[in-house]
Design an enzyme around this catalytic site. Structure first.
Site, PDB file in Angstrom:
ATOM      1  N   ASP A  12       0.829  -1.207   0.000  1.00 32.48           N
ATOM      2  CA  ASP A  12       0.000   0.000   0.000  1.00 32.48           C
ATOM      3  C   ASP A  12       0.865   1.259   0.000  1.00 32.48           C
ATOM      4  O   ASP A  12       1.969   1.264   0.540  1.00 32.48           O
ATOM      5  CB  ASP A  12      -0.909  -0.020   1.247  1.00 32.48           C
ATOM      6  CG  ASP A  12      -2.071   0.957   1.111  1.00 32.48           C
ATOM      7  OD1 ASP A  12      -2.284   1.500   0.019  1.00 32.48           O
ATOM      8  OD2 ASP A  12      -2.771   1.178   2.121  1.00 32.48           O
ATOM      9  N   GLY A  13       0.348   2.319  -0.600  1.00 28.36           N
ATOM     10  CA  GLY A  13       1.008   3.624  -0.517  1.00 28.36           C
ATOM     11  C   GLY A  13       1.657   4.107  -1.796  1.00 28.36           C
ATOM     12  O   GLY A  13       2.350   5.132  -1.786  1.00 28.36           O
ATOM     13  N   ASN A  14       1.419   3.415  -2.905  1.00 25.56           N
ATOM     14  CA  ASN A  14       2.039   3.855  -4.170  1.00 25.56           C
ATOM     15  C   ASN A  14       1.547   5.239  -4.580  1.00 25.56           C
ATOM     16  O   ASN A  14       2.325   6.078  -5.039  1.00 25.56           O
ATOM     17  CB  ASN A  14       1.705   2.876  -5.299  1.00 25.56           C
ATOM     18  CG  ASN A  14       2.306   1.512  -5.083  1.00 25.56           C
ATOM     19  OD1 ASN A  14       3.132   1.334  -4.200  1.00 25.56           O
ATOM     20  ND2 ASN A  14       1.899   0.539  -5.883  1.00 25.56           N
ATOM     21  N   HIS A  29       3.105   3.210  -8.870  1.00 30.29           N
ATOM     22  CA  HIS A  29       2.967   1.780  -9.148  1.00 30.29           C
ATOM     23  C   HIS A  29       4.226   1.253  -9.850  1.00 30.29           C
ATOM     24  O   HIS A  29       4.712   0.161  -9.547  1.00 30.29           O
ATOM     25  CB  HIS A  29       1.741   1.506 -10.020  1.00 30.29           C
ATOM     26  CG  HIS A  29       0.443   1.901  -9.374  1.00 30.29           C
ATOM     27  ND1 HIS A  29       0.161   1.601  -8.057  1.00 30.29           N
ATOM     28  CD2 HIS A  29      -0.645   2.568  -9.848  1.00 30.29           C
ATOM     29  CE1 HIS A  29      -1.050   2.070  -7.763  1.00 30.29           C
ATOM     30  NE2 HIS A  29      -1.552   2.666  -8.820  1.00 30.29           N
ATOM     31  N   SER A  57      -7.037  -5.826  -6.090  1.00 27.10           N
ATOM     32  CA  SER A  57      -8.215  -6.410  -5.435  1.00 27.10           C
ATOM     33  C   SER A  57      -9.419  -6.355  -6.373  1.00 27.10           C
ATOM     34  O   SER A  57      -9.408  -5.632  -7.374  1.00 27.10           O
ATOM     35  CB  SER A  57      -8.526  -5.642  -4.151  1.00 27.10           C
ATOM     36  OG  SER A  57      -9.042  -4.362  -4.473  1.00 27.10           O
ATOM     37  N   ASN A  60     -10.398  -2.907  -6.745  1.00 26.73           N
ATOM     38  CA  ASN A  60      -9.538  -2.028  -7.552  1.00 26.73           C
ATOM     39  C   ASN A  60     -10.052  -1.842  -8.990  1.00 26.73           C
ATOM     40  O   ASN A  60      -9.653  -0.902  -9.679  1.00 26.73           O
ATOM     41  CB  ASN A  60      -8.096  -2.545  -7.601  1.00 26.73           C
ATOM     42  CG  ASN A  60      -7.329  -2.322  -6.313  1.00 26.73           C
ATOM     43  OD1 ASN A  60      -6.367  -3.037  -6.013  1.00 26.73           O
ATOM     44  ND2 ASN A  60      -7.727  -1.340  -5.520  1.00 26.73           N
ATOM     45  N   ARG A  63     -11.283   1.646  -9.860  1.00 29.83           N
ATOM     46  CA  ARG A  63     -10.414   2.822 -10.023  1.00 29.83           C
ATOM     47  C   ARG A  63     -10.544   3.356 -11.457  1.00 29.83           C
ATOM     48  O   ARG A  63     -11.044   2.644 -12.332  1.00 29.83           O
ATOM     49  CB  ARG A  63      -8.954   2.425  -9.746  1.00 29.83           C
ATOM     50  CG  ARG A  63      -8.748   2.119  -8.267  1.00 29.83           C
ATOM     51  CD  ARG A  63      -7.291   2.050  -7.903  1.00 29.83           C
ATOM     52  NE  ARG A  63      -7.161   1.856  -6.475  1.00 29.83           N
ATOM     53  CZ  ARG A  63      -6.031   1.981  -5.795  1.00 29.83           C
ATOM     54  NH1 ARG A  63      -4.914   2.290  -6.421  1.00 29.83           N
ATOM     55  NH2 ARG A  63      -6.001   1.792  -4.494  1.00 29.83           N
ATOM     56  N   GLU A 200       0.143 -13.598  11.879  1.00 28.65           N
ATOM     57  CA  GLU A 200       0.700 -12.459  12.609  1.00 28.65           C
ATOM     58  C   GLU A 200       0.595 -11.249  11.684  1.00 28.65           C
ATOM     59  O   GLU A 200       0.882 -11.349  10.485  1.00 28.65           O
ATOM     60  CB  GLU A 200       2.171 -12.718  12.955  1.00 28.65           C
ATOM     61  CG  GLU A 200       2.383 -13.820  13.962  1.00 28.65           C
ATOM     62  CD  GLU A 200       1.780 -13.489  15.330  1.00 28.65           C
ATOM     63  OE1 GLU A 200       1.806 -12.311  15.728  1.00 28.65           O
ATOM     64  OE2 GLU A 200       1.266 -14.418  15.984  1.00 28.65           O
TER      65      GLU A 200
HETATM   66  C1  FPP Z   1      -1.624   0.211  -3.466  1.00 28.35           C
HETATM   67  O1  FPP Z   1      -1.242   1.552  -3.493  1.00 28.35           O
HETATM   68  C2  FPP Z   1      -1.033  -0.568  -4.546  1.00 28.35           C
HETATM   69  C3  FPP Z   1      -1.720  -1.185  -5.552  1.00 28.35           C
HETATM   70  C4  FPP Z   1      -3.184  -1.138  -5.664  1.00 28.35           C
HETATM   71  C5  FPP Z   1      -1.045  -1.900  -6.626  1.00 28.35           C
HETATM   72  C6  FPP Z   1       0.184  -2.704  -6.325  1.00 28.35           C
HETATM   73  C7  FPP Z   1       0.789  -3.057  -7.612  1.00 28.35           C
HETATM   74  C8  FPP Z   1       2.090  -3.005  -7.940  1.00 28.35           C
HETATM   75  C9  FPP Z   1       3.160  -2.653  -7.015  1.00 28.35           C
HETATM   76  C10 FPP Z   1       2.456  -3.233  -9.359  1.00 28.35           C
HETATM   77  C11 FPP Z   1       2.752  -4.513  -9.939  1.00 28.35           C
HETATM   78  C12 FPP Z   1       2.814  -5.767  -9.170  1.00 28.35           C
HETATM   79  C13 FPP Z   1       3.491  -6.890  -9.551  1.00 28.35           C
HETATM   80  C14 FPP Z   1       3.288  -8.129  -8.771  1.00 28.35           C
HETATM   81  C15 FPP Z   1       4.422  -6.932 -10.696  1.00 28.35           C
HETATM   82  P1  FPP Z   1      -2.366   2.655  -3.613  1.00 28.35           P
HETATM   83  O2  FPP Z   1      -2.521   2.999  -5.054  1.00 28.35           O
HETATM   84  O3  FPP Z   1      -3.617   2.191  -2.954  1.00 28.35           O
HETATM   85  O4  FPP Z   1      -1.706   3.824  -2.812  1.00 28.35           O
HETATM   86  P2  FPP Z   1      -2.414   4.988  -1.991  1.00 28.35           P
HETATM   87  O5  FPP Z   1      -3.168   4.309  -0.879  1.00 28.35           O
HETATM   88  O6  FPP Z   1      -1.272   5.796  -1.509  1.00 28.35           O
HETATM   89  O7  FPP Z   1      -3.298   5.706  -2.944  1.00 28.35           O
END
Ligand code: FPP
Length: 234
Positions: A12-14, A29, A57, A60, A63, A200
């Protein structure tokens, strides 16, 4: 050190990482993929058997289309780029989730990468794609109901937690020992609802693109200090 057999991560947190830098969410991402690579390497080196990543998810899908498309193409690109590294490091690539919602191209790439990496594997990387905990429990219940309809002599009393688990999309994968969530949020967000019964939980403040190998190692150390009792007295 007591190494967990299955580590799971809610990445989380991208979006916040990108916003802090004045970038588009999709840049977050893209940087998140580097953390995926770093943690896969760290997990394999530590002797973890399963690393599962909550990559997308069921929720998702709601979005903006542009962000969904970027995430899907990042997935395709990562699969194309990482095949040799996965093989070299004996990592089996697997996807779990509602595959019916994924594109034909993505599904065929997933199948070929799965097949190309299954032999001689020492660790399995499970990418949870179009997955949610409630979806999984519901599809398991539906499949079980279908079987009961087809086979009226099925003894409902014989169904226990172990046999029910075999209807889940994660059949064959042990329950996660440790679930890590980055970005400071402290919730499960419809992830492993059944499988996480005794996991855990570890919540860390770092945003996913900042989470690296040392953070993964620190999470393993924190896990090793936990006292797991499964509802019993020690
Ligand atoms: C949550 O951050 C992250 C995601 C919904 C996507 C995770 C996906 C990747 C890292 C890319 C590819 C994965 C693989 C396995 C190659 P957010 O967008 O919810 O962040 P925010 O809460 O700060 O908005």
């Amino acid at each position: 050190m007591n190494i967990p057999s299955h580590v799971s991560i809610i990445m989380d947190g991208n979006g916040r990482w990108a916003r802090e830098r004045g970038l588009e969410r999709t840049a977050g991402h893209a940087h998140g993929v580097d953390s995926v690579r770093a943690c896969t390497e760290a997990a394999a080196r530590a002797g973890v058997k399963y690393l599962s990543l909550y990559a997308f998810s069921e929720e998702n899908w709601n979005r903006p289309k542009e962000e969904v498309d970027t995430l899907m193409s990042l997935m395709v690109k990562a699969m194309e780029n990482e095949v040799e590294t996965l093989k070299k490091n004996h990592v089996h690539f697997k996807v779990v989730g509602n595959r019916a919602r994924l594109s034909g191209l993505l599904n065929s790439m997933i199948d070929s990468l799965d097949e190309a990496t299954v032999r001689d594997a020492r660790m399995t990387l499970v990418v949870m794609l179009s997955y949610s905990g409630r979806w999984d429990v519901l599809q398991a219940a539906k499949r079980l109901a279908e079987e009961a309809r087809r086979n009226p002599s099925l003894d409902l009393e014989s169904i226990d937690t172990e046999s029910f688990s075999s209807y889940l999309a994660t059949d064959g994968i042990p329950d996660p020992d440790l679930i890590i969530r980055t970005s400071g949020e402290q919730r499960i967000s419809n992830f492993f609802l059944w499988q996480g019964a005794y996991s855990e939980l570890l919540f860390v403040d770092k945003l996913w693109p900042d989470f690296g190998q040392e953070d993964f190692a620190a999470a393993l150390e924190a896990y090793a200090k936990r006292d797991r009792r499964y509802g019993k007295v020690k």
